[in-house]
Design a protein around this motif. Structure first.
Motif, PDB file in Angstrom:
ATOM      1  N   GLY A 250      43.025   2.776 -37.400  1.00  0.00           N
ATOM      2  CA  GLY A 250      43.999   3.676 -37.992  1.00  0.00           C
ATOM      3  C   GLY A 250      43.519   5.106 -38.150  1.00  0.00           C
ATOM      4  N   LYS A 251      44.431   5.955 -38.636  1.00  0.00           N
ATOM      5  CA  LYS A 251      44.115   7.364 -38.829  1.00  0.00           C
ATOM      6  C   LYS A 251      43.240   7.548 -40.060  1.00  0.00           C
ATOM      7  CE  LYS A 251      47.967   9.343 -36.313  1.00  0.00           C
ATOM      8  NZ  LYS A 251      49.004  10.393 -36.261  1.00  0.00           N
ATOM      9  N   LYS A 252      42.426   8.605 -40.018  1.00  0.00           N
ATOM     10  CA  LYS A 252      41.438   8.858 -41.065  1.00  0.00           C
ATOM     11  C   LYS A 252      41.770  10.154 -41.803  1.00  0.00           C
ATOM     12  CE  LYS A 252      38.752   5.442 -39.544  1.00  0.00           C
ATOM     13  NZ  LYS A 252      39.554   4.966 -38.411  1.00  0.00           N
ATOM     14  N   VAL A 253      41.813  10.060 -43.142  1.00  0.00           N
ATOM     15  CA  VAL A 253      42.052  11.224 -43.994  1.00  0.00           C
ATOM     16  C   VAL A 253      40.931  11.290 -45.026  1.00  0.00           C
ATOM     17  CG1 VAL A 253      43.613  12.330 -45.644  1.00  0.00           C
ATOM     18  CG2 VAL A 253      44.555  11.011 -43.729  1.00  0.00           C
ATOM     19  N   VAL A 254      40.352  12.480 -45.191  1.00  0.00           N
ATOM     20  CA  VAL A 254      39.356  12.704 -46.232  1.00  0.00           C
ATOM     21  C   VAL A 254      39.948  13.703 -47.215  1.00  0.00           C
ATOM     22  CG1 VAL A 254      37.054  13.572 -46.785  1.00  0.00           C
ATOM     23  CG2 VAL A 254      37.421  12.228 -44.702  1.00  0.00           C
ATOM     24  N   ALA A 255      40.028  13.315 -48.508  1.00  0.00           N
ATOM     25  CA  ALA A 255      40.632  14.171 -49.527  1.00  0.00           C
ATOM     26  C   ALA A 255      39.592  14.512 -50.588  1.00  0.00           C
ATOM     27  CB  ALA A 255      41.830  13.472 -50.172  1.00  0.00           C
ATOM     28  N   GLY A 256      39.225  15.791 -50.659  1.00  0.00           N
ATOM     29  CA  GLY A 256      38.258  16.243 -51.660  1.00  0.00           C
ATOM     30  C   GLY A 256      37.079  16.956 -51.021  1.00  0.00           C
ATOM     31  N   GLY A 257      36.651  18.038 -51.658  1.00  0.00           N
ATOM     32  CA  GLY A 257      35.547  18.813 -51.109  1.00  0.00           C
ATOM     33  C   GLY A 257      34.248  18.045 -51.028  1.00  0.00           C
ATOM     34  N   THR A 258      33.890  17.329 -52.103  1.00  0.00           N
ATOM     35  CA  THR A 258      32.657  16.542 -52.089  1.00  0.00           C
ATOM     36  C   THR A 258      32.744  15.428 -51.058  1.00  0.00           C
ATOM     37  OG1 THR A 258      32.361  16.987 -54.456  1.00  0.00           O
ATOM     38  CG2 THR A 258      31.079  15.191 -53.512  1.00  0.00           C
ATOM     39  N   SER A 259      33.916  14.794 -50.969  1.00  0.00           N
ATOM     40  CA  SER A 259      34.114  13.734 -49.979  1.00  0.00           C
ATOM     41  C   SER A 259      33.955  14.280 -48.564  1.00  0.00           C
ATOM     42  CB  SER A 259      35.506  13.115 -50.145  1.00  0.00           C
ATOM     43  OG  SER A 259      35.701  12.642 -51.462  1.00  0.00           O
ATOM     44  N   ALA A 260      34.494  15.476 -48.323  1.00  0.00           N
ATOM     45  CA  ALA A 260      34.367  16.095 -46.992  1.00  0.00           C
ATOM     46  C   ALA A 260      32.907  16.394 -46.671  1.00  0.00           C
ATOM     47  CB  ALA A 260      35.209  17.368 -46.936  1.00  0.00           C
ATOM     48  N   ASN A 261      32.149  16.854 -47.653  1.00  0.00           N
ATOM     49  CA  ASN A 261      30.725  17.124 -47.423  1.00  0.00           C
ATOM     50  C   ASN A 261      29.963  15.849 -47.081  1.00  0.00           C
ATOM     51  OD1 ASN A 261      30.770  19.934 -47.847  1.00  0.00           O
ATOM     52  ND2 ASN A 261      30.665  19.690 -50.073  1.00  0.00           N
ATOM     53  N   ILE A 262      30.300  14.752 -47.777  1.00  0.00           N
ATOM     54  CA  ILE A 262      29.667  13.467 -47.466  1.00  0.00           C
ATOM     55  C   ILE A 262      29.999  13.038 -46.042  1.00  0.00           C
ATOM     56  CG2 ILE A 262      29.695  10.999 -48.012  1.00  0.00           C
ATOM     57  CD1 ILE A 262      30.117  11.788 -50.951  1.00  0.00           C
ATOM     58  N   ALA A 263      31.284  13.128 -45.679  1.00  0.00           N
ATOM     59  CA  ALA A 263      31.711  12.733 -44.337  1.00  0.00           C
ATOM     60  C   ALA A 263      31.014  13.551 -43.270  1.00  0.00           C
ATOM     61  CB  ALA A 263      33.233  12.874 -44.218  1.00  0.00           C
ATOM     62  N   ALA A 264      30.963  14.870 -43.466  1.00  0.00           N
ATOM     63  CA  ALA A 264      30.320  15.744 -42.473  1.00  0.00           C
ATOM     64  C   ALA A 264      28.838  15.422 -42.355  1.00  0.00           C
ATOM     65  CB  ALA A 264      30.539  17.198 -42.865  1.00  0.00           C
ATOM     66  N   ARG A 265      28.173  15.193 -43.484  1.00  0.00           N
ATOM     67  CA  ARG A 265      26.728  14.905 -43.457  1.00  0.00           C
ATOM     68  C   ARG A 265      26.435  13.592 -42.750  1.00  0.00           C
ATOM     69  NH1 ARG A 265      24.137  11.991 -47.217  1.00  0.00           N
ATOM     70  NH2 ARG A 265      25.743  12.408 -48.805  1.00  0.00           N
ATOM     71  N   ILE A 266      27.180  12.542 -43.087  1.00  0.00           N
ATOM     72  CA  ILE A 266      26.926  11.225 -42.482  1.00  0.00           C
ATOM     73  C   ILE A 266      27.281  11.227 -40.994  1.00  0.00           C
ATOM     74  CG2 ILE A 266      27.543   8.782 -42.531  1.00  0.00           C
ATOM     75  CD1 ILE A 266      25.871   9.674 -44.919  1.00  0.00           C
ATOM     76  N   LEU A 267      28.347  11.925 -40.639  1.00  0.00           N
ATOM     77  CA  LEU A 267      28.782  11.970 -39.231  1.00  0.00           C
ATOM     78  C   LEU A 267      27.998  12.981 -38.411  1.00  0.00           C
ATOM     79  CD1 LEU A 267      32.675  11.789 -39.708  1.00  0.00           C
ATOM     80  CD2 LEU A 267      31.142   9.934 -39.017  1.00  0.00           C
ATOM     81  N   GLY A 268      27.277  13.868 -39.089  1.00  0.00           N
ATOM     82  CA  GLY A 268      26.534  14.903 -38.369  1.00  0.00           C
ATOM     83  C   GLY A 268      27.443  15.943 -37.752  1.00  0.00           C
ATOM     84  N   LYS A 269      28.556  16.247 -38.444  1.00  0.00           N
ATOM     85  CA  LYS A 269      29.530  17.211 -37.925  1.00  0.00           C
ATOM     86  C   LYS A 269      29.680  18.383 -38.891  1.00  0.00           C
ATOM     87  CE  LYS A 269      30.540  14.325 -34.569  1.00  0.00           C
ATOM     88  NZ  LYS A 269      30.156  14.591 -33.160  1.00  0.00           N
TER      89      LYS A 269
END
Length: 391
Positions: A250-269
């Motif tokens: 399914g489609k992926k949504v990240v809501a929240g600044g801290t959540s976005a930072n976690i996603a970017a760090r783990i994904l390396g993006k």
């Protein structure tokens, strides 16, 4: 093929009546989706009660696996008899679409369902069965993706009778032709329901001569939306949450600044902020490769919920869809959940927001959790299947 339905309805009350004499129920079972439209005899309070009883009885019995004969017999025995016409029930239409593609339609004295497939009106064969002295039209068929079905009360086909149009009103054929033109624009069930309802209101010159309801069902494939919001209680769980989040369909949504930072760090993006949002009340969105939508948290979820609650409360019209099409995080998320979602998965971090650490609020009362709880209730009211996992 595993199918579901995108279903919506709109009603117009008869002029000067506070209650509508039509009632729609949208039910979901493990095996199927069910759409019921009941039209109570007359108008006002009595018609509303008749339609409500009819739709609730039918829905409850069908959800429990009852046969149509038992349903109709129960309706005839349960509802009061009209003292003038000596008739004891409402008219109804029942559309049941199974997840494997099988479909069943039963109609009693409502205008016939409009079937639209591949840009054409389809004329399905039906059988007539007499149950308790009542003639029921029954259809059994197999659906295809993008099939569209329009159920209606007789107020639709009589729209404009004696005023804008002749005594025949809009007629079934005219409604079908207009619906066909609308569906060529590939619109959602809610948008089509609004367009048909508005056309009826215009033909009635905004003074409907009868309760008027359209219920639309579109056959769609299962559409899953996943939302990650809030950091996990333990930083060590960042990787586990992101693994679970990224490895579901399914489609992926990240809501929240801290959540976005976690996603970017783990994904390396990298996080790329968009600055083209035209709504000053909604923070700008961002982009992370591999994520479909990245938004701010509390304000955006709050704005999204306002739109979803309008939808649930039947407060959607042309202006609503203009707002839904707006290019901001709240509108984009609401549109995704209304038009492109049958199942919602929530991945919720339970860390207390740093901004709340100085307050006496515990996590259960925090703003984020409150919004998540509201989102769950609202999405379920929309007929979505919702699952939430907490970290």
């Amino acid at each position: 093929m595993s199918v579901s339905i995108d279903a919506a309805w709109k009603s117009l009350n008869k002029h000067q009546e506070e209650l509508c004499g039509d009632k729609v129920e949208i039910l979901k079972t493990e095996e199927s989706d069910i759409l019921i439209l009941a039209d109570g005899m007359g108008s006002g309070v009595k018609a509303n009660i008749l339609a409500t009883l009819t739709s609730r009885i039918l829905g409850t019995m069908l959800r429990e696996g009852a046969q149509i004969e038992s349903c109709v017999e129960t309706i005839a025995r349960t509802l009061p008899v009209c003292s003038v016409r000596k008739v004891a029930y409402a008219t109804f239409s029942i559309l049941q679409i199974y997840h494997d593609g099988r479909a069943y339609l039963a109609e009693f004295d409502n205008p016939s369902c409009i079937f639209i497939r591949n840009g054409r009106i389809v004329d399905y064969p039906y059988e007539v069965r007499e149950i308790g002295g009542k003639k029921i039209h029954e259809y059994n068929f197999t659906v295809q993706k993008n099939d569209c079905f329009i159920l209606m009360s007789d107020g639709v086909v009589y729209a404009g009778a004696g005023s804008i149009l002749d005594l025949n009103g809009w007629t079934w054929e005219a409604v079908a032709d207009y619906a066909l033109k609308c569906t060529k624009q590939s619109m959602s069930a809610s948008r089509l329901a609004v367009m048909l309802s508005q056309a009826c209101e215009e033909l009635y010159e905004e003074k409907p001569g009868d309760d008027t309801t359209v219920a639309v069902a579109r056959v769609i494939e299962r559409k899953i939306v996943n939302i990650f919001t809030g950091p996990p209680k333990s930083k060590e769980d960042d990787g586990r949450l992101m693994h679970d989040f990224m490895h579901v369909e399914g489609k992926k949504v990240v809501a929240g600044g801290t959540s976005a930072n976690i996603a970017a760090r783990i994904l390396g993006k990298e996080i790329v902020t968009r600055i083209d949002s035209r709504n000053p009340d909604v923070p700008p969105t961002a982009e992370i490769e591999g994520i479909d939508l990245v938004t701010e948290g509390v304000l955006t979820l709050g704005g999204c919920l306002k739109l979803l609650k309008k939808y649930v409360n039947d407060e959607f019209d042309a202006e609503f869809f203009d707002e839904l099409d707006a290019d901001n995080g709240a509108s984009r998320l609401a549109k995704l959940l209304i038009e492109e979602c049958t199942e919602l998965n929530l991945f919720v971090g339970t860390a207390v927001n740093a901004a709340h650490q100085e307050t006496e609020l515990n996590f259960d009362l925090s703003m984020r959790q409150n919004l998540v709880d509201q989102l769950i209730r609202t999405a379920e009211a929309m007929g979505k299947t919702v699952k939430a996992v907490y970290y």
